[in-house]
Design a protein around this motif. Sequence first.
Motif, PDB file in Angstrom:
ATOM      1  N   UNK A 155      -7.449  -3.544   0.805  1.00  0.00           N
ATOM      2  CA  UNK A 155      -7.190  -2.276   1.261  1.00  0.00           C
ATOM      3  C   UNK A 155      -6.108  -1.345   0.395  1.00  0.00           C
ATOM      4  N   UNK A 156      -5.052  -2.232   0.410  1.00  0.00           N
ATOM      5  CA  UNK A 156      -3.751  -1.683  -0.307  1.00  0.00           C
ATOM      6  C   UNK A 156      -4.132  -1.466  -1.702  1.00  0.00           C
ATOM      7  N   UNK A 157      -4.742  -2.135  -2.437  1.00  0.00           N
ATOM      8  CA  UNK A 157      -4.833  -2.078  -3.944  1.00  0.00           C
ATOM      9  C   UNK A 157      -5.726  -1.000  -3.998  1.00  0.00           C
TER      10      UNK A 157
ATOM     11  N   UNK B 102       5.582   0.871   5.344  1.00  0.00           N
ATOM     12  CA  UNK B 102       6.937   1.057   6.004  1.00  0.00           C
ATOM     13  C   UNK B 102       7.677   2.057   5.432  1.00  0.00           C
ATOM     14  N   UNK B 103       7.089   3.473   5.428  1.00  0.00           N
ATOM     15  CA  UNK B 103       7.583   4.817   5.020  1.00  0.00           C
ATOM     16  C   UNK B 103       8.040   4.513   3.495  1.00  0.00           C
ATOM     17  N   UNK B 104       7.538   3.889   2.791  1.00  0.00           N
ATOM     18  CA  UNK B 104       8.057   3.863   1.420  1.00  0.00           C
ATOM     19  C   UNK B 104       6.979   4.685   0.598  1.00  0.00           C
TER      20      UNK B 104
ATOM     21  N   UNK C 187       3.938  -2.094 -16.067  1.00  0.00           N
ATOM     22  CA  UNK C 187       3.161  -2.621 -15.103  1.00  0.00           C
ATOM     23  C   UNK C 187       3.769  -2.192 -13.779  1.00  0.00           C
ATOM     24  N   UNK C 188       3.047  -2.191 -12.721  1.00  0.00           N
ATOM     25  CA  UNK C 188       3.339  -1.916 -11.073  1.00  0.00           C
ATOM     26  C   UNK C 188       2.970  -3.426 -10.685  1.00  0.00           C
ATOM     27  N   UNK C 189       4.140  -4.015 -10.181  1.00  0.00           N
ATOM     28  CA  UNK C 189       3.911  -5.240  -9.391  1.00  0.00           C
ATOM     29  C   UNK C 189       3.987  -4.840  -7.976  1.00  0.00           C
ATOM     30  N   UNK C 190       2.753  -5.327  -7.351  1.00  0.00           N
ATOM     31  CA  UNK C 190       2.541  -5.088  -6.004  1.00  0.00           C
ATOM     32  C   UNK C 190       2.890  -6.045  -5.077  1.00  0.00           C
ATOM     33  N   UNK C 191       3.720  -6.073  -4.181  1.00  0.00           N
ATOM     34  CA  UNK C 191       4.266  -7.191  -3.343  1.00  0.00           C
ATOM     35  C   UNK C 191       3.356  -7.423  -2.188  1.00  0.00           C
ATOM     36  N   UNK C 192       2.254  -8.198  -2.404  1.00  0.00           N
ATOM     37  CA  UNK C 192       1.203  -8.464  -1.431  1.00  0.00           C
ATOM     38  C   UNK C 192       1.832  -9.804  -0.543  1.00  0.00           C
TER      39      UNK C 192
ATOM     40  N   UNK D  45       0.615  -1.146  -0.071  1.00  0.00           N
ATOM     41  CA  UNK D  45       0.061   0.028   0.040  1.00  0.00           C
ATOM     42  C   UNK D  45       0.925   1.272  -0.052  1.00  0.00           C
ATOM     43  N   UNK D  46       0.412   2.274  -0.301  1.00  0.00           N
ATOM     44  CA  UNK D  46       1.104   3.521  -0.722  1.00  0.00           C
ATOM     45  C   UNK D  46       1.666   3.941   0.997  1.00  0.00           C
TER      46      UNK D  46
END
Length: 108
Positions: free
Chosen positions: A58-60, A11-13, A26-31, A7-8
């Motif tokens: 929620x993150x997506x 961990x402060x990323x 592409x945006x690969x989301x590390x879920x 999610x945006x």
Amino acid sequence: SFDAAARPCYEHRCYNYSAIAAAVDWMFVMDYDLNDYDDPPPDNDHSRANAPLPAVEAGLKQLIAAGVPPEKIVCGLPWYGYVYLLTKKGIVLVSGFAVRSLHSSFII
């Protein structure tokens, strides 16, 4: 492509996700590895799941709200798990295991 956290600002990323999405295919989301039960909400659902559905969903939604088009999102989910043991002192991680498969990843 770009590897994004679950999610945006996880961990402060904190990045300009809409600008990154405009520059990549592409945006690969590390879920995965979202089982940090001692994290602040919403990542502390105590499920011990590697990819708890409420945290992934929620993150997506947050990434889409931050300007990432849904058609550019590739959701990375774990192919492994953990074995936990309930003791008198609490829950203890015993071991990890991997799911064996001919195809280790895919895009739907």
